[in-house]
Write a protein that holds these residues in place. Sequence first.
Motif, PDB file in Angstrom:
ATOM      1  N   SER A  94       0.853  -1.182   0.000  1.00  0.00           N
ATOM      2  CA  SER A  94       0.000   0.000   0.000  1.00  0.00           C
ATOM      3  C   SER A  94       0.894   1.238   0.000  1.00  0.00           C
ATOM      4  CB  SER A  94      -0.879  -0.058   1.259  1.00  0.00           C
ATOM      5  OG  SER A  94      -1.400   1.204   1.551  1.00  0.00           O
ATOM      6  N   TRP A  95       0.759   2.023  -1.025  1.00  0.00           N
ATOM      7  CA  TRP A  95       1.607   3.201  -1.230  1.00  0.00           C
ATOM      8  C   TRP A  95       0.762   4.440  -0.959  1.00  0.00           C
ATOM      9  CZ3 TRP A  95       4.233   4.075  -6.681  1.00  0.00           C
ATOM     10  CH2 TRP A  95       4.746   5.382  -6.767  1.00  0.00           C
ATOM     11  N   SER A  96       0.975   5.022   0.213  1.00  0.00           N
ATOM     12  CA  SER A  96       0.255   6.249   0.546  1.00  0.00           C
ATOM     13  C   SER A  96       1.008   7.413  -0.059  1.00  0.00           C
ATOM     14  CB  SER A  96       0.154   6.414   2.064  1.00  0.00           C
ATOM     15  OG  SER A  96      -0.611   5.354   2.596  1.00  0.00           O
ATOM     16  N   THR A  97       0.319   8.174  -0.881  1.00  0.00           N
ATOM     17  CA  THR A  97       0.972   9.294  -1.542  1.00  0.00           C
ATOM     18  C   THR A  97       0.931  10.549  -0.663  1.00  0.00           C
ATOM     19  OG1 THR A  97      -1.109   9.554  -2.731  1.00  0.00           O
ATOM     20  CG2 THR A  97       0.661   8.444  -3.878  1.00  0.00           C
ATOM     21  N   ALA A  98       0.224  10.430   0.454  1.00  0.00           N
ATOM     22  CA  ALA A  98       0.197  11.507   1.451  1.00  0.00           C
ATOM     23  C   ALA A  98      -0.238  10.886   2.772  1.00  0.00           C
ATOM     24  CB  ALA A  98      -0.787  12.597   1.032  1.00  0.00           C
ATOM     25  N   ALA A  99      -0.061  11.621   3.853  1.00  0.00           N
ATOM     26  CA  ALA A  99      -0.608  11.144   5.126  1.00  0.00           C
ATOM     27  C   ALA A  99      -2.115  11.011   4.965  1.00  0.00           C
ATOM     28  CB  ALA A  99      -0.278  12.145   6.235  1.00  0.00           C
ATOM     29  N   GLY A 100      -2.684  10.024   5.667  1.00  0.00           N
ATOM     30  CA  GLY A 100      -4.124   9.824   5.534  1.00  0.00           C
ATOM     31  C   GLY A 100      -4.466   8.735   4.529  1.00  0.00           C
ATOM     32  N   GLY A 101      -3.438   8.227   3.880  1.00  0.00           N
ATOM     33  CA  GLY A 101      -3.653   7.048   3.040  1.00  0.00           C
ATOM     34  C   GLY A 101      -3.767   5.838   3.941  1.00  0.00           C
ATOM     35  N   GLY A 102      -3.256   4.712   3.486  1.00  0.00           N
ATOM     36  CA  GLY A 102      -3.369   3.503   4.303  1.00  0.00           C
ATOM     37  C   GLY A 102      -4.287   2.533   3.609  1.00  0.00           C
ATOM     38  N   LEU A 103      -4.207   1.276   4.004  1.00  0.00           N
ATOM     39  CA  LEU A 103      -4.954   0.235   3.308  1.00  0.00           C
ATOM     40  C   LEU A 103      -6.332   0.045   3.931  1.00  0.00           C
ATOM     41  CD1 LEU A 103      -5.003  -2.000   1.168  1.00  0.00           C
ATOM     42  CD2 LEU A 103      -3.787  -3.479   2.785  1.00  0.00           C
ATOM     43  N   GLY A 104      -7.356  -0.019   3.080  1.00  0.00           N
ATOM     44  CA  GLY A 104      -8.739  -0.173   3.533  1.00  0.00           C
ATOM     45  C   GLY A 104      -9.051  -1.575   4.018  1.00  0.00           C
ATOM     46  N   LYS A 105     -10.347  -1.859   4.034  1.00  0.00           N
ATOM     47  CA  LYS A 105     -10.812  -3.164   4.482  1.00  0.00           C
ATOM     48  C   LYS A 105     -10.582  -4.172   3.352  1.00  0.00           C
ATOM     49  CE  LYS A 105     -15.019  -5.074   5.850  1.00  0.00           C
ATOM     50  NZ  LYS A 105     -16.332  -4.934   5.295  1.00  0.00           N
ATOM     51  N   VAL A 106     -10.039  -5.328   3.712  1.00  0.00           N
ATOM     52  CA  VAL A 106      -9.733  -6.329   2.686  1.00  0.00           C
ATOM     53  C   VAL A 106     -10.497  -7.611   2.993  1.00  0.00           C
ATOM     54  CG1 VAL A 106      -7.911  -7.702   1.613  1.00  0.00           C
ATOM     55  CG2 VAL A 106      -7.445  -5.345   2.306  1.00  0.00           C
ATOM     56  N   SER A 107     -11.179  -8.146   1.973  1.00  0.00           N
ATOM     57  CA  SER A 107     -11.913  -9.387   2.187  1.00  0.00           C
ATOM     58  C   SER A 107     -11.872 -10.247   0.934  1.00  0.00           C
ATOM     59  CB  SER A 107     -13.363  -9.079   2.562  1.00  0.00           C
ATOM     60  OG  SER A 107     -13.946  -8.278   1.549  1.00  0.00           O
ATOM     61  N   LEU A 108     -12.232 -11.504   1.115  1.00  0.00           N
ATOM     62  CA  LEU A 108     -12.380 -12.396  -0.027  1.00  0.00           C
ATOM     63  C   LEU A 108     -13.860 -12.526  -0.338  1.00  0.00           C
ATOM     64  CD1 LEU A 108      -9.896 -15.273   0.913  1.00  0.00           C
ATOM     65  CD2 LEU A 108      -9.524 -13.391  -0.712  1.00  0.00           C
ATOM     66  N   VAL A 109     -14.201 -12.477  -1.619  1.00  0.00           N
ATOM     67  CA  VAL A 109     -15.615 -12.617  -1.977  1.00  0.00           C
ATOM     68  C   VAL A 109     -15.785 -13.720  -3.025  1.00  0.00           C
ATOM     69  CG1 VAL A 109     -16.288 -10.246  -1.424  1.00  0.00           C
ATOM     70  CG2 VAL A 109     -15.455 -10.767  -3.700  1.00  0.00           C
ATOM     71  N   VAL A 110     -16.890 -14.432  -2.880  1.00  0.00           N
ATOM     72  CA  VAL A 110     -17.230 -15.493  -3.830  1.00  0.00           C
ATOM     73  C   VAL A 110     -17.911 -14.858  -5.033  1.00  0.00           C
ATOM     74  CG1 VAL A 110     -18.678 -17.526  -4.169  1.00  0.00           C
ATOM     75  CG2 VAL A 110     -17.490 -17.205  -2.009  1.00  0.00           C
ATOM     76  N   GLN A 111     -17.404 -15.124  -6.219  1.00  0.00           N
ATOM     77  CA  GLN A 111     -18.020 -14.553  -7.427  1.00  0.00           C
ATOM     78  C   GLN A 111     -18.947 -15.533  -8.124  1.00  0.00           C
ATOM     79  OE1 GLN A 111     -14.229 -13.463  -9.333  1.00  0.00           O
ATOM     80  NE2 GLN A 111     -14.955 -11.362  -9.317  1.00  0.00           N
ATOM     81  N   GLY A 112     -18.861 -16.785  -7.753  1.00  0.00           N
ATOM     82  CA  GLY A 112     -19.708 -17.789  -8.384  1.00  0.00           C
ATOM     83  C   GLY A 112     -19.449 -19.128  -7.726  1.00  0.00           C
ATOM     84  N   ASN A 113     -20.304 -20.103  -8.007  1.00  0.00           N
ATOM     85  CA  ASN A 113     -20.122 -21.421  -7.406  1.00  0.00           C
ATOM     86  C   ASN A 113     -20.857 -22.446  -8.249  1.00  0.00           C
ATOM     87  OD1 ASN A 113     -19.765 -23.648  -5.810  1.00  0.00           O
ATOM     88  ND2 ASN A 113     -20.909 -22.842  -4.047  1.00  0.00           N
ATOM     89  N   VAL A 114     -20.106 -23.287  -8.921  1.00  0.00           N
ATOM     90  CA  VAL A 114     -20.731 -24.346  -9.723  1.00  0.00           C
ATOM     91  C   VAL A 114     -20.091 -25.682  -9.408  1.00  0.00           C
ATOM     92  CG1 VAL A 114     -21.416 -22.874 -11.677  1.00  0.00           C
ATOM     93  CG2 VAL A 114     -19.158 -23.965 -11.681  1.00  0.00           C
ATOM     94  N   ILE A 115     -20.887 -26.712  -9.538  1.00  0.00           N
ATOM     95  CA  ILE A 115     -20.354 -28.068  -9.528  1.00  0.00           C
ATOM     96  C   ILE A 115     -19.955 -28.314 -10.981  1.00  0.00           C
ATOM     97  CG2 ILE A 115     -22.603 -29.180  -9.928  1.00  0.00           C
ATOM     98  CD1 ILE A 115     -21.790 -31.174  -7.703  1.00  0.00           C
ATOM     99  N   THR A 116     -18.806 -28.915 -11.214  1.00  0.00           N
ATOM    100  CA  THR A 116     -18.258 -28.888 -12.583  1.00  0.00           C
ATOM    101  C   THR A 116     -17.433 -30.116 -12.922  1.00  0.00           C
ATOM    102  OG1 THR A 116     -16.938 -27.572 -14.133  1.00  0.00           O
ATOM    103  CG2 THR A 116     -16.151 -27.657 -11.882  1.00  0.00           C
ATOM    104  N   SER A 117     -17.294 -30.336 -14.228  1.00  0.00           N
ATOM    105  CA  SER A 117     -16.370 -31.381 -14.692  1.00  0.00           C
ATOM    106  C   SER A 117     -14.982 -30.804 -14.950  1.00  0.00           C
ATOM    107  CB  SER A 117     -16.896 -32.001 -15.990  1.00  0.00           C
ATOM    108  OG  SER A 117     -16.992 -31.007 -17.001  1.00  0.00           O
ATOM    109  N   LEU A 118     -14.883 -29.477 -14.886  1.00  0.00           N
ATOM    110  CA  LEU A 118     -13.599 -28.836 -15.182  1.00  0.00           C
ATOM    111  C   LEU A 118     -12.574 -29.196 -14.116  1.00  0.00           C
ATOM    112  CD1 LEU A 118     -12.212 -26.634 -17.057  1.00  0.00           C
ATOM    113  CD2 LEU A 118     -12.747 -25.021 -15.226  1.00  0.00           C
ATOM    114  N   LYS A 119     -11.389 -29.576 -14.569  1.00  0.00           N
ATOM    115  CA  LYS A 119     -10.300 -29.854 -13.619  1.00  0.00           C
ATOM    116  C   LYS A 119      -9.368 -28.646 -13.623  1.00  0.00           C
ATOM    117  CE  LYS A 119     -11.261 -34.264 -12.742  1.00  0.00           C
ATOM    118  NZ  LYS A 119     -12.712 -33.904 -12.843  1.00  0.00           N
TER     119      LYS A 119
END
Length: 993
Positions: free
Chosen positions: A946-971
Motif C-alpha cells: 500500500s503506497w500512501s501518496t500523502a498522510a491519511g492514506g493507508g490500506l482499507g478493508k480487505v476481504s475475499l468474496v465469492v463470485q460464483g459457485n458451480v459443480i463442474t467437470s472442469l479440472k
Amino acid sequence: MDSGSIALGGPRARWCVRAVLLALLATAPCMPARALEGAPLQANGASHTVTYDRYSLLVDGKRIYLWSGSFHYWRLPSPSLWKDVLQKMKAAGYNGVEIYFHWGFHSPRPGVYDFSGIRDVDRLLDMARDEGIYVIARPGPYINAETDGGGFPAWLAATTGKPRTTAPEYTAAYKDWLTHIDAIIARHQVTNGTGSVLLYQVENELYTENDDTRRYMQDIADKARADGITVPLTGNHNDNFLTGLGAPQIPGFDSYPLDFDCTQPDRWNKLYDFSSERMALKDTPLFFPEYQGGAFDQWGGAGNAKCRELTGVPFERVFYKANIAAGSTMQNFYMTYGGINWGYLASPGVYTSYDYGAAIEASRKLTAKYDQQKMLGYFVQSVAPLAKTERLPVRPPTQQGLRDDARINPDDGTQFHFVRHADAASKADDSTHVWMNLAAGETEGGKVVYTSVPQQPDTALRINGRDSKILLAHYRFGSQDLVYSTSEWMTQISSGGRDIALLYGRNGEDGETVLRYKAAPQVRVLAGQVASHFDAKAGTLRLNYRHDGLARVLIGGADGTSLLLLLADDATAATFWQLPSNEGPVLVRGPYLVREAAVSTTDASASLKGDATRPGELEFFNPGTVKSLSWNGRAIGTSVTPSGSLLAQVDGPLPVTLPTLDRWKTHAGSPEAGPRFDDHTWARANLASTKNPYWDGHSPIWNSDDYGFHHGAVWYRGHFKATGHETGIILGVYMGVHLGNHGVFTVWLNGHYLGSNPSSSQLFNIDPSWLQPGKDNVLAVLVDNMGHNQEERNGVSKEPHGLYKATFLGSDAAISWSIQGNLGGEDGVDAVRGPFNDGGLYGEREGWSLPGFDDSSWKDATLPATAAEAGVQWYRTNVTLDLPTGQDIPIALKIDDASERPYRALIIINGWQVGRYISDVGPQHEFELPAGLLHAHGPNTIAIASWSTAAGGGLGKVSLVVQGNVITSLKIDDVAAPGYRDLEGKMKASSGR
Ligand code: IPT
C-alpha cells in the motif's frame, strides 16, 4: 470504427492451398479428439483445404459460417482456465476463437522467447483443436489490445527506427519474433490436418497506407509464407491495404459502433449498414475481425457492469443481426472473454480488469449476453444455407418505421427476413405484418405473390423497442419443410427420420410456424397452448401460440417421419445446449452449462459433462437410441418423457464460506526514502546517449527503459552537495500519457516528505532546515509506471518513463542519480511469472510478495489502517482453503474504503501480482484471483503493498468474496511457480547483496 464505403480494384484470385509441408509435422502433436462441428475434419492428420469466395470460407469445399470471439490467453494466467473459456465458447455455438499472440509477453529481452507454463501456446492451440474450435491467429507483430506497448516488448523502446515500418532494427526484431511464433502456429494449421488454425492475420489495424507500410505489410506476409503458414492471410485494416502490394487475401472491417464510453449505457450511435462493402467485395466474404463485443473501461471509469449494459442483449440482437443481414459470414466479437491485466500488462489508461463487459465475465461467469450469443451462434451453425446468400428484394413491412432486409440462398431458396426498426435506436413498440413470397417464383400477372405474415387473424409480428428478429422461410431440414416461422430459429437436430427443432421468441409475444405436409399430419401438443390448423389445399400446417416457458408439439407425418417442435421463450431457450458428439449433435436442457457429450452406441448411453449452479432438471433430447445417461462421470437415473426425451436430476454445488482476513503482518516498505539507505548496488543513471527518439536530449539519460527497468515502480536516488540555498526543486516525470494519466510520484529529501504529484512536473518547496549544507544530501523519488503507450503513430510506444527533469531553485548543485527498478531488469529473477509480474518496490525486490517469505518478525496488524505519513507499507496474510472438490468457485479480493483516500495498492496472490488498486481514482474494488493461482486446497499467501501518496492514506478493508459457485467437470490445476526459497539465491545475486 464505422467504415465508409470502399471501392475495390481488380479481382483477387480465389485462393486455395493444400499443405505440402508435411515435413513440418514432424513435431506435430496427436490428432483431433473431436471433429469440428460444421466442418468435415477427419481425425487422421490428412491435410485440408481452406478456400473462400465472395460468400464464405470453405473447408474442404464445405461452406462455414465463422462465428468467433476474441480471447487473450495472456490475460488468464492459468492454463486449465483456457480450456474453461474455450469450452464455454464452443458450448455457445462459437466455432472460432481469435487469439492475439503477445510478443512482449513471450520475450523479456532481445533474442529470448518463452513458450512454457502460462506461455505455452502449443498447449493452447492443442486445446482449441480438441474443443473443435477454429483459430484466427494474430501474432502482430503489433496487437494494440490495451496492453503495454500494444504488445511490443518493452526492450523495443531501446532500439532505433520507427516501429511498424521497414526500419532495419525494427524489422530484424519483429522477424525474429515471427520466426518463433510462426513455427508454433504453423504446426497447428487446418491445412496440415494437425490443428484448427484457420486464418492468419497480418499486423493489426494499420491505418497508414503508404509505400513503406505496403512493403512492411508484404514483408510480414512473405515471412509468414516462408515460415510455413499456408492458411489464408487476413487483415483488419478497414479501408486500407485492400489491393496491391501488402494487401492480405481476406480484408476485414473492425467496427465498434457504440465506442467506449460506458458512462451512458443507454446511448446508441447510428447503425452502419455494411451492405455496400459486401457488394463491393468481389472475391472475399464480408469479414468482421473485430466487431464490438463489449467495451474496455478506463481508470476512473464507469465500471464493467455499465460497459456490459451498453453492449447488452439489445445491442447484440440489433447490430449482430444487421451484420448477418448485410451478408457477412465471418463475425468475430471483441471480446468474448476479456480477462485481467494482471501484473503490469495494462497500457496507460486501463485498469486491472479487462472484463470488457463481454459475454463471459472476467470471473468466467456466463451472462445474459452469452445467452443471446448462444441463440445466434446455434442459428448460424445449424442453418447451413445461411453461408451463401444474396440480397432478396422484398416489400417493406406494413408498419412504417420498420424494415425487412431479406436474403436468399440462391441454390435452395432458403429465405431470411431481418425485421427491425429503421432507426435502430428506436424504442417504439410496433406491430407489423411482413410480406413473404411463399411459393418461390410464383407470379400472378408477372408480379410476385406475397403473403402477409403472420396469417392468423388478429395477430402480428411485434418489434418492441431495440429488437430485431430473423424470420426463416423456405427451409428444408431433416425430413421437414418449413414454410416460415415468426419465432426465431435456434437450432435443429435430426436422426433417422426424427427431427427436433428449437424456436424462440420474447416472452408474451405471439408466434406462428407453418410447415408443409402433403397429407394432414398427426399433431399432439405435449405442453403449452398451441393451436393448429391444416390447410389441405395448400398442404400447410399452421401453428399459433404465445411464447411462454416451453411449448412442445409432436408432429407425425403420414410418411412416418416425426418432428418435435420446441417453442420457447428467450429465458427458456437459454437453458438449452447443443453439443457435438461422436454420434452427431445432441440437445440438452437444464444445467448452467454443458461442456461435453459422448454417445456410446454399444450400450445406448450418453455421457454428459458440465456445470450446475443448483440442483435441477437435465433433459436429454434423443433423436437416436440413447437409453441411459451419465453426468460428470456418474450414472444418473432417467425417465422417458412424452417428448421422447430422457429426464434426470443433477446435483448442485455445496455452499462455501470464505475465511475472513483479520490477521495481518505488516512492515514499512520504502526504506529508500531515508537518508541512510545504501544504494551503492543500484545502477548509476549516467548513460550519455539513448536511441529513444522521445528523450528530450539532455544528458545523462534517466529514462528507466534505458536501464532495463520496464515495468512497475522505479526508484531514483539523487545525491548532491547542498549549498544551503536550495529553496525548491522542480521535478518532471514521464508516466505514460495515453488515455489520461493516473501515474504518480512521491518525493523525499533527506527522508523528509516533499510531496506527491499525479501529473508530469511540479515544484516542491524545500524547508531550509532539512538541508545539510556542504554534506551529502539525498533526494528520493518513487515513480509509478502506468505502462508503455500503444503504438498508434510516430513511435509513441517508446515514450520514456521516469525522471526527465530535476532543477533546483536557488542553487545549481549537481545531482548524481542512481536508479533501481524490478530486480534484474530484463533479466528478472522470476522467469515463471515473467517480465510483467515484478516492479521495483522494495518488497517486490526482496521477495516479500512471495509465498514462503518469513514474515514472523513483522508486526501484527488489522485493517483498515490509516497511514500517518506518505510511503509504502506492506501487509501479508496466509489463508488456507479447502473448497469442495469438483466445484469451480471464482474468488476475488475486495478492497473497500469508506471514502477515497490518497493511496494505491498492489495485490499479490501467491507471488502473482493480480491487481492495481487506486483508492482516489477507481473504479475497481474487486480483483479476480484466478483459480490455479489461488490454491483451492491448501495454503495461500496474500501480500498487499500500500503506497500512501500523502498522510491519511493507508490500506482499507480487505476481504475475499465469492463470485460464483458451480459443480463442474472442469479440472483446475494449480499453476506451479517458485516460492521465496526457490528464488532467494537469485534475488541475493541480482541485488548484489
Ligand atoms: C482495436 C484494436 O485492434 C484492438 O486491439 C483493441 O485495442 C480495440 O481496438 C479496442 O479494445 S483498434 C480500433 C478501435 C481503432
